[in-house]
Enzyme design. Structure first.
Site: not given
Length: 376
Positions: A92, A271
């Site tokens: 990320d 996720d």
């Protein structure tokens, strides 16, 4: 990176596929355990691979940038060599973490100034240096730098933020393209759809993101407090616009029921920290429903945690023993519960994939959703 759809459900938008990276193939739909600082909490890499059967894990740019730092990661030869995980990794961009530092951050067109949660030191993230950081980390899939808006968020702010995210994306793409091959890793950039919960903004953002024709696309800014039905509506709207032949990643989602509903709407990748975070508090996801292992009813239950889903932790340890460990704050309790919950999540998406291929996903999904609503 290559993505191929191998099956579709006739009664929903669910699809099965295979995502190929330099570090291996990923069957989709897939759940990605969160390894924020280079580790999935309380879980060995061997357990991730052998018991949980994870195919890809996450790292986080913000946290890895602060600790262990880029110098360490670069000298190690990248995150794969540093943590010993040789399968795919996604990072990320740190946009969500910067969003969570709302009391110390300052957002500008150039980037975001923020203070470290560790020592209060000042840092500045730009579209360009976040790409450089992720290049150094060496993940297979890297995320564009974006602003994650809160919920609720007024329309004007959501619109302004979305356009800035789009401008940052163009800078991210430029930086990634001009540094291709610089660090020796094959990496794919995923842009992120924003727009809060406003249909016209989500539509506009999805169209903009799709126009860049990157290897995959992500949906951000959801699962931040909005009602589940609103999240599903935004997901469905965006998936109808994002290209069918590219993987779709719904960021930070979520509960098992959220994942099933996301799959039904055409999402491929998920996720969430929920399985491990809940595990540390004694909340277990099972094929028959949700268990609070702290409850006295499990004190003398000597049956396995969940023999249906397989895996060492879920089939070897009993509910009574795990309850004892959690009650006495033994570290092993958090480990067993974490491995079990992640095993369940991977079992769930594998089951979804099997039922998509068999053509009965939608009916199976509805049955499973009923079981998941049970509190045992």
């Amino acid at each position: 990176m290559e993505f191929k759809i191998t099956g579709k459900d006739s009664n929903s938008s669910a699809r099965a596929g295979v995502l190929k990276t330099d570090h291996g193939e990923i069957p989709t739909p897939i759940f990605m355990p969160v390894g924020t600082a280079g580790t999935v909490k309380a879980v060995h890499q061997r357990e991730l691979e052998d018991d949980i059967q994870a195919k890809i894990i996450l790292g986080n740019t913000y946290h890895l940038y602060l600790r262990p730092g880029l110098d360490v990661l670069e000298n190690a030869g990248g995150i794969h060599k540093f943590n010993g995980w040789e399968k795919p990794i996604l990072t990320d961009s740190g946009g969500y973490q910067v969003y969570s530092l709302s009391n110390t951050r300052k957002i500008k067109e150039e980037g975001v100034e923020f203070r470290s949660h560790i020592d209060g030191s000042k840092h500045f993230f730009t579209a360009e240096n976040v790409m450089d950081i992720q290049r150094t980390i060496g993940a297979d899939i890297i995320m564009a730098f974006d602003e994650c808006t809160p919920y609720p968020c007024d329309y004007d702010y959501a619109k302004k933020s979305m356009h800035m995210t789009h401008r940052w994306l163009k800078r991210c793409i430029k930086r990634v393209d001009e540094t291709e091959g610089k660090y020796g890793y094959s990496q794919s950039l995923f842009p992120i759809v924003q727009g809060s919960v406003y249909e016209d903004l989500r539509k506009q953002s999805a169209e903009e993101i799709a126009s860049h024709e990157r290897e995959g696309n992500a949906i951000g800014g959801l699962s931040v407090g909005e009602p589940h039905e609103m999240m599903y509506d935004m997901t469905e709207l965006v998936c109808e616009i994002l290209p069918e032949d590219k993987p779709r990643y719904l960021m930070g989602v979520g509960t098992p029921a959220n994942i099933l509903e996301g799959i039904a709407r055409g999402v491929d990748m998920f996720d969430c920290v929920m399985p491990t975070r809940n595990a540390r508090h004694g909340i277990l996801f099972t094929s028959e429903g949700v268990i609070n292992i702290k409850n006295k009813k499990w004190q003398k239950d000597f049956t396995p945690i969940d023999p249906e889903i397989g895996g060492y932790a879920s089939t070897f340890y009993t509910k009574a023993y795990l309850r004892h460990l959690i009650h006495t704050n033994e570290i092993l309790g958090a480990q067993i519960a974490s491995v079990h919950n992640l095993t369940f999540y991977l079992w769930l998406v594998n089951q979804a994939r099997d039922h998509i291929m068999a053509g009965d996903f939608n009916s199976w999904k509805n049955e499973m959703a009923l079981k998941l609503s049970e509190r045992l």
